[in-house]
Motif scaffolding. Structure first.
Motif, short mmCIF file in Angstrom:
data_model
loop_
_atom_site.label_atom_id
_atom_site.label_comp_id
_atom_site.label_asym_id
_atom_site.label_seq_id
_atom_site.Cartn_x
_atom_site.Cartn_y
_atom_site.Cartn_z
N ASP A 38 0.84 -1.19 0.00
CA ASP A 38 0.00 0.00 0.00
C ASP A 38 0.89 1.26 0.00
N ALA A 39 0.72 2.10 -1.03
CA ALA A 39 1.59 3.27 -1.19
C ALA A 39 1.42 4.30 -0.08
N PHE A 40 0.34 4.21 0.68
CA PHE A 40 0.11 5.19 1.75
C PHE A 40 0.37 4.59 3.14
N ASN A 41 0.91 3.38 3.19
CA ASN A 41 1.21 2.73 4.49
C ASN A 41 2.74 2.71 4.68
N GLU A 42 3.22 3.58 5.57
CA GLU A 42 4.68 3.73 5.70
C GLU A 42 5.38 2.47 6.20
N ASP A 43 4.70 1.72 7.09
CA ASP A 43 5.32 0.48 7.58
C ASP A 43 5.47 -0.52 6.43
N ALA A 44 4.44 -0.59 5.59
CA ALA A 44 4.50 -1.52 4.45
C ALA A 44 5.60 -1.09 3.48
N LEU A 45 5.74 0.22 3.26
CA LEU A 45 6.80 0.71 2.36
C LEU A 45 8.18 0.38 2.91
N ARG A 54 16.94 -2.82 -0.49
CA ARG A 54 17.11 -1.73 -1.44
C ARG A 54 17.49 -0.48 -0.69
N PRO A 55 18.48 0.28 -1.19
CA PRO A 55 18.84 1.52 -0.50
C PRO A 55 17.64 2.47 -0.52
N SER A 56 17.42 3.20 0.57
CA SER A 56 16.20 4.00 0.66
C SER A 56 16.26 5.24 -0.22
N PHE A 57 17.38 5.45 -0.94
CA PHE A 57 17.40 6.61 -1.85
C PHE A 57 16.91 6.24 -3.25
N ASP A 58 16.46 5.01 -3.44
CA ASP A 58 15.94 4.60 -4.76
C ASP A 58 14.41 4.49 -4.69
N PRO A 59 13.70 5.49 -5.25
CA PRO A 59 12.25 5.57 -5.04
C PRO A 59 11.44 4.52 -5.79
N LEU A 60 10.19 4.34 -5.36
CA LEU A 60 9.31 3.30 -5.88
C LEU A 60 8.33 3.86 -6.91
N ILE A 61 7.75 2.98 -7.71
CA ILE A 61 6.67 3.38 -8.64
C ILE A 61 5.33 3.07 -7.98
N VAL A 62 4.41 4.05 -8.00
CA VAL A 62 3.07 3.82 -7.48
C VAL A 62 2.17 3.39 -8.64
N HIS A 63 1.50 2.24 -8.45
CA HIS A 63 0.65 1.67 -9.50
C HIS A 63 -0.81 1.99 -9.22
N ILE A 64 -1.52 2.41 -10.26
CA ILE A 64 -2.93 2.77 -10.13
C ILE A 64 -3.77 1.94 -11.09
N ALA A 65 -5.08 1.94 -10.88
CA ALA A 65 -5.96 1.14 -11.76
C ALA A 65 -7.07 1.99 -12.37
N GLU A 66 -7.02 3.30 -12.12
CA GLU A 66 -7.93 4.23 -12.81
C GLU A 66 -7.28 5.62 -12.78
N LEU A 67 -7.56 6.42 -13.81
CA LEU A 67 -6.93 7.75 -13.90
C LEU A 67 -7.27 8.63 -12.70
N ALA A 68 -8.46 8.45 -12.13
CA ALA A 68 -8.88 9.30 -11.01
C ALA A 68 -7.92 9.19 -9.82
N PRO A 110 3.69 9.54 0.93
CA PRO A 110 4.79 9.32 1.88
C PRO A 110 6.18 9.50 1.25
N ASP A 111 7.06 10.16 1.99
CA ASP A 111 8.44 10.33 1.52
C ASP A 111 9.13 9.00 1.26
N LEU A 112 8.72 7.97 1.98
CA LEU A 112 9.36 6.66 1.78
C LEU A 112 9.11 6.14 0.37
N ALA A 113 7.94 6.47 -0.20
CA ALA A 113 7.63 6.00 -1.56
C ALA A 113 8.51 6.71 -2.57
N THR A 114 8.88 7.95 -2.28
CA THR A 114 9.58 8.77 -3.28
C THR A 114 11.01 9.07 -2.85
N SER A 115 11.44 8.45 -1.76
CA SER A 115 12.79 8.70 -1.22
C SER A 115 13.03 10.18 -0.98
N GLY A 116 11.99 10.87 -0.54
CA GLY A 116 12.14 12.28 -0.20
C GLY A 116 12.14 13.21 -1.40
#
Ligand code: TXA
Ligand code: MG
Length: 351
Positions: A38-45, A54-68, A110-116
């Motif tokens: 879950d992209a909004f759950n910091e513990d999960a990230l 993975r080093p925490s300076f390498d950010p993640l891709i957030v996947h969506i299933a609708e444009l909204a 969350p900054d964890l998803a984008t490495s700040g």
């Protein structure tokens, strides 16, 4: 204990419910398997970074299933009108599909998803199983490729199980990934649009819709440029790369493997290498028919297989550099660089 789930609806519901609870679930996408959280759950990230080492300076891709879902991620006010127009055109033409766009992020991501970073990478995958899992879970699933940091990307559930099986909760088995190389990453968050990573959507298709694009120069790679670290996609054997059609018979040593682009290239090679006996060499081709789509889909599976067979080295010819060949050659360069890093590391251990 990790469990492998099928791609049927009851199992998809189990996967989605696990994601809602903050668990890690590897999911099939059309490019490679992703390690979802879950992209909004910091513990999960945080657990994703830990599982991948993975080093925490390498950010993640957030996947969506609708444009909204973009409305929960993207700061539209920080997007220039030109970039907003590129986003509109690219999402209309290529989403769902193997394209990731880097966009200014809302503070709530969350900054964890984008490495700040002030930007977030977003992808709307085409794979029906990925889309269903994302839609039934939280609508925004962060997912890096489901491999330990620095290793080959997985294109089957078995690849994920072998590499990360002891560190995650579930793998959803959707069969082999049809595209086989990671998404093309397009940066719309800096002063001009540029391709940060060639991938499953080829540049010509993107440029036909968006106009000419700069491609980030591989020679400028620095560890702090996200996604541009060379030590990626490593098979353990040293990899020797040749121009397409120029694999050198004189360079071969016993125990090494050969990787050709096509069956035709292989045949042409054995004609040139008339003093060698083909039966003495471990040989693979990426495509039977000179098809870029077939070669991209096969690339990581062939590298995984060669890795298991542990040859003393791999001699590979590059892809013809048009279309998906750009992404395939990028992965071959990275594999070569990564193999060097591994060799240096093990040399250090010997001292
Ligand atoms: O096809 C794919 O993109 C797969 C599947 C699972 O969707 N995912 C994938 O994720 O390849 P990963 O984490 O292995 O690669 C994501 C790349 C990394 O190179 C990362 O540095 C870059 O995207 N990236 C992520 N966020 C970024 C940002 N805000 N700015 C620049 N680069 C970013
Ligand atoms: Mg990756």
């Amino acid at each position: 204990m990790m469990k492998i789930l099928s791609d049927q609806e009851q199992d998809i519901e189990i996967a989605a419910s696990a994601l809602r609870k903050g668990k890690l679930v590897a999911i099939p996408t059309e490019t490679v398997y992703g390690l979802g959280a879950d992209a909004f759950n910091e513990d999960a990230l945080a657990a994703v970074f830990a599982a991948k080492r993975r080093p925490s300076f390498d950010p993640l891709i957030v996947h969506i299933a609708e444009l909204a879902a973009l409305d929960r991620l993207v700061d539209y006010d920080a997007l220039s009108p030109q970039d907003a127009e590129l986003l509109r055109r690219a999402s209309e033409a290529f989403w769902p599909g193997p394209l990731t766009m880097i966009l200014p992020k809302l503070p709530s991501v969350p900054d964890l998803a984008t490495s700040g970073l002030p930007s977030v990478a977003v992808r709307f995958p085409a794979h029906p199983v990925a889309r269903r899992i994302i839609a039934l879970s939280t609508g925004a699933i962060a997912a890096p490729s489901a491999n330990p940091f620095g290793y080959l990307s997985p294109t089957s559930a078995q690849h994920v199980a072998a590499q990360l099986g002891d560190r995650i909760d579930y793998i959803v088995d959707g069969g082999p990934c049809p595209v086989g190389v990671e998404s093309t990453v397009l940066d719309l968050a800096s002063d001009h649009p540029r391709i940060l990573r060639p991938g499953g959507l080829d540049r010509a298709a993107l440029e036909a819709v968006l106009g000419p694009l700069e491609v980030l120069d591989r020679s400028s790679e620095r560890p702090n440029a996200p996604g541009q670290m060379k030590s990626h996609y490593a098979p353990r054997a040293p990899l020797y790369l040749y121009e397409h059609g120029a694999l050198d018979p004189a360079a071969l040593q016993p125990g090494q493997a050969l990787l050709f682009w096509s069956r035709e290239d292989e045949q042409e090679f054995w004609q040139r290498a008339s003093s060698l006996n083909p039966a003495d060499w471990l040989t693979r081709v990426l495509t039977q028919t000179d098809s870029q789509i077939e070669a991209a889909a096969a690339l990581f599976a062939v590298l995984h297989e060669l890795d298991l067979l542990a040859p003393a080295g791999i001699h590979a010819e590059k892809a013809p550099s048009t279309g998906l060949g750009e992404a395939i050659n990028d992965r071959l360069y990275k594999a070569r660089a990564a193999a060097r890093v591994l060799a240096e590391d093990s040399a250090k251990k010997l001292i």
